[in-house]
Design an enzyme around this catalytic site. Structure first.
Site, short mmCIF file in Angstrom:
data_model
loop_
_atom_site.label_atom_id
_atom_site.label_comp_id
_atom_site.label_asym_id
_atom_site.label_seq_id
_atom_site.Cartn_x
_atom_site.Cartn_y
_atom_site.Cartn_z
N GLU A 46 38.41 50.78 38.92
CA GLU A 46 38.78 51.27 37.68
C GLU A 46 37.37 51.94 37.02
O GLU A 46 37.31 52.32 35.93
CB GLU A 46 39.60 50.60 36.66
CG GLU A 46 38.83 49.30 36.57
CD GLU A 46 39.22 48.60 35.13
OE1 GLU A 46 40.34 48.20 35.17
OE2 GLU A 46 38.56 48.54 34.14
N CYS B 287 42.88 46.30 38.15
CA CYS B 287 42.56 45.38 39.02
C CYS B 287 43.42 45.29 40.29
O CYS B 287 43.15 44.48 41.15
CB CYS B 287 42.33 43.94 38.40
SG CYS B 287 41.34 43.66 36.86
N HIS C 75 44.65 36.86 41.37
CA HIS C 75 43.73 37.48 40.58
C HIS C 75 43.14 36.58 39.75
O HIS C 75 43.86 35.53 39.00
CB HIS C 75 44.62 38.75 40.09
CG HIS C 75 43.57 39.41 39.18
ND1 HIS C 75 42.29 39.88 39.41
CD2 HIS C 75 43.45 39.73 37.72
CE1 HIS C 75 41.54 40.49 38.47
NE2 HIS C 75 42.41 40.39 37.42
#
Ligand SMILES: [Zn+2]
Lengths: 346, 133
Positions: free
Chosen positions: A79, A111, A235
């Site tokens: 990103e 992400c 994550h």
């Protein structure tokens, strides 16, 4: 879901810049009382998501021993690409010396773009369209100075050379579960320098809902239970969230810890869960099962289960070396490295 | 090295800058960087293209304190002549190192980094630099 052909990881590479800033230094700057992480990674003045991706990809290629001209796809999830319009993938393909006859694309999903790059590359391989493909997650995460995100917004990259060549395979993809909803937890509009986020949304409706749904979905579809996995990587936007997700799903801390790097390097966005995977692959033994669950704001999660093969452990990535190699910067130098100073002479 | 703000130049030079693509002279055996059609040592016109070793050592260097356009804000930085393991000599920037820590003989490895940006709305130039091993 499951691929109709066995596809797996034949090589992997990691990259973390040498610079770090301590959470306490960011607290000192803004008068905050506590930090989310001990320290986080900071790119060098000449580093961006593209250069970090290059280093990780070169390591993945080298480990796989796949000939550069045999790589049929390069998918880059980020990103923070250096250009708003002009692909990173073409620069990487040329710099790595890959063939010009290649599927190349940049992908964005906060992400989560790195794990999704992996799924799409694996799909191209499973279909027989290509033999080997590179999937990369890379980010130089941006945060508005003074924003809570600044404590964690890190920099790093991880790359995976995927293949259906069983002789090279280090870990095969067993199963995949992707889960998305329209959730406005974090966004950045075109032309805006920094992202915005809705903090109330970040926990339950965003991170936990998607991570848990994808992980449970995969376990329901396969009949696997938390204790069937040797390692799990979530994550990691901070240290608390992945530990809490593990607890809610019934995983033990020992299964999560080896792939939890957030306290050392911060949140590396599209690279975060994949760097955790690289760390785990470095210590895994043959025939172990690994679960990776990414999360991308906006929002969605990919859960991927891997089984390591007899080939695991023959070579390792540079991640341990990269984690140990550190040069600390203060907040002033950090601002220069991040390019957030205004009116600088050029 | 010419640092004119030119997009065609960046495009023409990309392979030389992106990769350590050199040549080996088929007559005297010299290894040169970047690849060129004639040997600078013996003048022979047959050079075999060769991907050079990514490791080497600093054989000389200078510290840039007054940089040209596009490098302002990065000073002080080091430009070095690096002798690679296969003998080729490469003129390149060093990175991730303080100028005071650079010594002749310093062992270095090639990395891929940003050279400069042609203004904030221009193209970004990338290529090989070296950092301490
Ligand atoms: Zn010669």
């Amino acid at each position: 879901m499951k691929f109709s052909t066995i596809v797996g990881i034949a090589g992997y590479g990691a990259y973390v810049p040498v610079y770090r800033i301590r959470g306490s230094e960011i607290s000192r700057m803004w008068g905050a009382e506590e930090e989310t992480v001990e320290e986080k990674s900071v790119p060098g003045l000449d580093e961006d998501s593209l250069t970090m991706a290059y280093e990780a990809a070169r390591e993945a290629l080298q480990m796989s021993r796949v000939k550069r001209e045999d790589v049929g796809a390069i998918l880059v999830g980020s990103e923070s690409p250096p250009y708003a319009v002009k692909p990173t993938a073409t620069v990487l393909a040329e710099a790595l010396g890959l063939s010009q006859k290649i599927v190349a694309i940049d992908m964005e999903f906060a992400c989560k773009a790195g794990t999704t790059a992996m799924l799409l590359a694996a799909g191209l391989i499973a279909s027989g369209a290509i033999k080997h493909g590179l999937a990369i997650g890379t980010d130089n995460a941006q945060a508005r100075p003074g924003d809570e995100l600044e404590f964690t917004a890190g920099a790093g990259a991880a790359a995976f050379l995927l293949s259906r060549d069983s002789e090279r395979m280090l870990a095969s993809i067993e199963n995949v579960f992707s889960y998305v909803t329209d959730t406005p937890d974090f966004w950045r509009r075109e032309g805006e320098e920094f992202p915005r986020h809705t903090f109330r949304f970040t926990g339950s409706p965003a991170y936990f809902h998607h991570v848990l749904s994808a992980a449970k979905g995969l376990m329901e579809e396969t009949g696997l239970k938390p204790n069937d996995f040797d390692y799990v990587i979530f994550h990691q936007p901070n240290v608390k969230f992945p530990l809490r997700a593990a607890q809610l799903l019934g995983f033990k801390v020992d299964q999560v810890k080896p792939g939890l790097l957030c306290n050392e390097i911060g949140n590396t966005y599209a690279a975060a869960s994949l760097l955790g995977l690289a760390r785990v692959l470095d210590i895994a033994k043959p025939n172990q099962r690994i679960l990776v669950v990414s999360f991308g704001s906006g929002a969605g999660s990919d859960a991927i289960s891997f089984i390591t093969t007899e080939n695991i452990g023959v070579s390792k990535s540079s991640i341990e070396k990269l984690l140990a190699r550190k040069v600390y910067v203060d907040y002033a130098l950090y601002s220069k490295h991040k390019g957030t100073l205004k009116g600088v002479l050029r | 090295m010419v640092w004119a703000e030119s997009v065609p130049r960046v495009w023409r030079e990309r392979v030389k800058k992106y990769r350590l693509l050199g040549g080996k002279c088929l007559k005297c055996g010299s290894v040169v960087y970047p690849y060129r059609p004639a040997c600078p040592y013996c003048g022979h016109e047959e050079l075999q293209p060769l991907e050079l070793s990514r490791r080497g050592r600093v054989i000389n260097f200078t510290i840039i304190r007054h940089p040209p356009t596009g490098f302002v804000g990065k000073e002080p930085y080091v430009v070095a002549i690096v002798e690679l393991e296969d003998g080729a000599r490469v003129l390149a920037q060093l990175t991730d190192v303080k100028p005071e820590d650079v010594k002749i003989g310093l062992e270095v490895e090639a990395v891929f980094r940003k050279y400069r940006e042609q203004a904030s709305n221009g193209v970004i130039e990338y290529g090989i630099k070296f950092r301490p091993v």
